[in-house]
Design a protein around this motif. Structure first.
Motif, PDB file in Angstrom:
ATOM      1  N   MET A 189      42.627 -25.385  16.699  1.00  0.00           N
ATOM      2  CA  MET A 189      43.413 -24.884  15.594  1.00  0.00           C
ATOM      3  C   MET A 189      42.640 -23.819  14.827  1.00  0.00           C
ATOM      4  O   MET A 189      43.239 -22.866  14.346  1.00  0.00           O
ATOM      5  CB  MET A 189      43.774 -26.073  14.702  1.00  0.00           C
ATOM      6  N   LYS A 190      41.301 -24.010  14.726  1.00  0.00           N
ATOM      7  CA  LYS A 190      40.498 -23.041  13.999  1.00  0.00           C
ATOM      8  C   LYS A 190      40.499 -21.692  14.722  1.00  0.00           C
ATOM      9  O   LYS A 190      40.547 -20.650  14.082  1.00  0.00           O
ATOM     10  CB  LYS A 190      39.058 -23.522  13.858  1.00  0.00           C
ATOM     11  N   LYS A 191      40.446 -21.747  16.058  1.00  0.00           N
ATOM     12  CA  LYS A 191      40.434 -20.505  16.821  1.00  0.00           C
ATOM     13  C   LYS A 191      41.751 -19.757  16.669  1.00  0.00           C
ATOM     14  O   LYS A 191      41.778 -18.528  16.604  1.00  0.00           O
ATOM     15  CB  LYS A 191      40.148 -20.777  18.288  1.00  0.00           C
ATOM     16  N   LEU A 192      42.867 -20.465  16.600  1.00  0.00           N
ATOM     17  CA  LEU A 192      44.176 -19.841  16.424  1.00  0.00           C
ATOM     18  C   LEU A 192      44.275 -19.177  15.057  1.00  0.00           C
ATOM     19  O   LEU A 192      44.765 -18.054  14.933  1.00  0.00           O
ATOM     20  CB  LEU A 192      45.285 -20.881  16.603  1.00  0.00           C
ATOM     21  N   ALA A 193      43.779 -19.858  14.032  1.00  0.00           N
ATOM     22  CA  ALA A 193      43.797 -19.285  12.685  1.00  0.00           C
ATOM     23  C   ALA A 193      42.877 -18.073  12.604  1.00  0.00           C
ATOM     24  O   ALA A 193      43.200 -17.052  11.968  1.00  0.00           O
ATOM     25  CB  ALA A 193      43.392 -20.339  11.667  1.00  0.00           C
ATOM     26  N   LEU A 194      41.709 -18.148  13.246  1.00  0.00           N
ATOM     27  CA  LEU A 194      40.780 -17.016  13.250  1.00  0.00           C
ATOM     28  C   LEU A 194      41.368 -15.834  14.007  1.00  0.00           C
ATOM     29  O   LEU A 194      41.259 -14.682  13.568  1.00  0.00           O
ATOM     30  CB  LEU A 194      39.458 -17.455  13.886  1.00  0.00           C
ATOM     31  N   THR A 246      45.616  -4.911  12.283  1.00  0.00           N
ATOM     32  CA  THR A 246      46.832  -4.120  12.149  1.00  0.00           C
ATOM     33  C   THR A 246      46.849  -3.351  10.833  1.00  0.00           C
ATOM     34  O   THR A 246      47.328  -2.234  10.782  1.00  0.00           O
ATOM     35  CB  THR A 246      48.079  -5.003  12.243  1.00  0.00           C
ATOM     36  N   THR A 247      46.324  -3.909   9.759  1.00  0.00           N
ATOM     37  CA  THR A 247      46.312  -3.177   8.495  1.00  0.00           C
ATOM     38  C   THR A 247      45.237  -2.107   8.502  1.00  0.00           C
ATOM     39  O   THR A 247      45.369  -1.092   7.831  1.00  0.00           O
ATOM     40  CB  THR A 247      46.082  -4.128   7.311  1.00  0.00           C
ATOM     41  N   ALA A 248      44.185  -2.299   9.269  1.00  0.00           N
ATOM     42  CA  ALA A 248      43.114  -1.311   9.310  1.00  0.00           C
ATOM     43  C   ALA A 248      43.538  -0.077  10.091  1.00  0.00           C
ATOM     44  O   ALA A 248      43.071   1.024   9.823  1.00  0.00           O
ATOM     45  CB  ALA A 248      41.866  -1.917   9.935  1.00  0.00           C
ATOM     46  N   THR A 249      44.429  -0.229  11.060  1.00  0.00           N
ATOM     47  CA  THR A 249      44.855   0.912  11.856  1.00  0.00           C
ATOM     48  C   THR A 249      46.257   1.370  11.485  1.00  0.00           C
ATOM     49  O   THR A 249      46.904   2.038  12.274  1.00  0.00           O
ATOM     50  CB  THR A 249      44.804   0.552  13.341  1.00  0.00           C
ATOM     51  N   ALA A 250      46.718   1.018  10.306  1.00  0.00           N
ATOM     52  CA  ALA A 250      48.055   1.433   9.904  1.00  0.00           C
ATOM     53  C   ALA A 250      48.070   2.941   9.686  1.00  0.00           C
ATOM     54  O   ALA A 250      47.113   3.544   9.240  1.00  0.00           O
ATOM     55  CB  ALA A 250      48.456   0.722   8.622  1.00  0.00           C
ATOM     56  N   GLY A 251      49.184   3.557  10.017  1.00  0.00           N
ATOM     57  CA  GLY A 251      49.326   4.993   9.856  1.00  0.00           C
ATOM     58  C   GLY A 251      49.834   5.605  11.139  1.00  0.00           C
ATOM     59  O   GLY A 251      50.083   4.924  12.127  1.00  0.00           O
ATOM     60  N   ASN A 252      50.001   6.912  11.108  1.00  0.00           N
ATOM     61  CA  ASN A 252      50.488   7.573  12.316  1.00  0.00           C
ATOM     62  C   ASN A 252      49.417   8.511  12.846  1.00  0.00           C
ATOM     63  O   ASN A 252      48.472   8.876  12.163  1.00  0.00           O
ATOM     64  CB  ASN A 252      51.791   8.329  12.033  1.00  0.00           C
ATOM     65  N   LEU A 253      49.578   8.920  14.066  1.00  0.00           N
ATOM     66  CA  LEU A 253      48.591   9.756  14.712  1.00  0.00           C
ATOM     67  C   LEU A 253      49.034  11.213  14.782  1.00  0.00           C
ATOM     68  O   LEU A 253      48.375  12.026  15.416  1.00  0.00           O
ATOM     69  CB  LEU A 253      48.321   9.240  16.128  1.00  0.00           C
ATOM     70  N   SER A 254      50.143  11.546  14.136  1.00  0.00           N
ATOM     71  CA  SER A 254      50.605  12.932  14.188  1.00  0.00           C
ATOM     72  C   SER A 254      49.770  13.800  13.253  1.00  0.00           C
ATOM     73  O   SER A 254      49.173  13.318  12.290  1.00  0.00           O
ATOM     74  CB  SER A 254      52.081  13.009  13.794  1.00  0.00           C
ATOM     75  N   ALA A 278      44.564 -15.191  14.392  1.00  0.00           N
ATOM     76  CA  ALA A 278      45.656 -14.649  13.577  1.00  0.00           C
ATOM     77  C   ALA A 278      45.102 -13.805  12.430  1.00  0.00           C
ATOM     78  O   ALA A 278      45.643 -12.744  12.098  1.00  0.00           O
ATOM     79  CB  ALA A 278      46.515 -15.782  13.046  1.00  0.00           C
ATOM     80  N   ALA A 279      44.024 -14.253  11.810  1.00  0.00           N
ATOM     81  CA  ALA A 279      43.414 -13.505  10.713  1.00  0.00           C
ATOM     82  C   ALA A 279      42.840 -12.181  11.214  1.00  0.00           C
ATOM     83  O   ALA A 279      42.999 -11.133  10.565  1.00  0.00           O
ATOM     84  CB  ALA A 279      42.332 -14.342  10.057  1.00  0.00           C
ATOM     85  N   LEU A 280      42.179 -12.195  12.364  1.00  0.00           N
ATOM     86  CA  LEU A 280      41.638 -10.965  12.923  1.00  0.00           C
ATOM     87  C   LEU A 280      42.750 -10.006  13.358  1.00  0.00           C
ATOM     88  O   LEU A 280      42.632  -8.787  13.193  1.00  0.00           O
ATOM     89  CB  LEU A 280      40.712 -11.277  14.098  1.00  0.00           C
ATOM     90  N   ALA A 281      43.824 -10.525  13.886  1.00  0.00           N
ATOM     91  CA  ALA A 281      44.942  -9.684  14.297  1.00  0.00           C
ATOM     92  C   ALA A 281      45.603  -9.046  13.084  1.00  0.00           C
ATOM     93  O   ALA A 281      45.965  -7.864  13.099  1.00  0.00           O
ATOM     94  CB  ALA A 281      45.959 -10.501  15.084  1.00  0.00           C
TER      95      ALA A 281
END
Length: 62
Positions: free
Chosen positions: A1-6, A15-23, A8-11
């Motif tokens: 369960m800890k690995k699943l939570a970790l 996603t928020t760290a790479t938010a934005g567009n590449l244009s 999910a937290a890393l995912a």
């Protein structure tokens, strides 16, 4: 369960760290306003010369 939570937290963090567009960013061209009214310095010269000619004509006529 800890690995699943970790995972999910890393995912979620990834996603928020790479938010934005590449244009490429769109840069608007600068607006250049050019004054098209041609001012002539000859107009400032002709008026006094015309007045001088009229005055000289009046003086000669007397």
């Amino acid at each position: 369960m800890k690995k699943l939570a970790l995972a999910a937290a890393l995912a979620a963090a990834a996603t928020t760290a790479t938010a934005g567009n590449l244009s490429e960013p769109v840069m608007e061209a600068p607006v250049i306003v050019e004054d098209t009214a041609a001012s002539s310095s000859a107009a400032g010269t002709w008026v006094p010369l015309l007045i001088l000619a009229v005055v000289a004509g009046v003086v000669i006529a007397d």
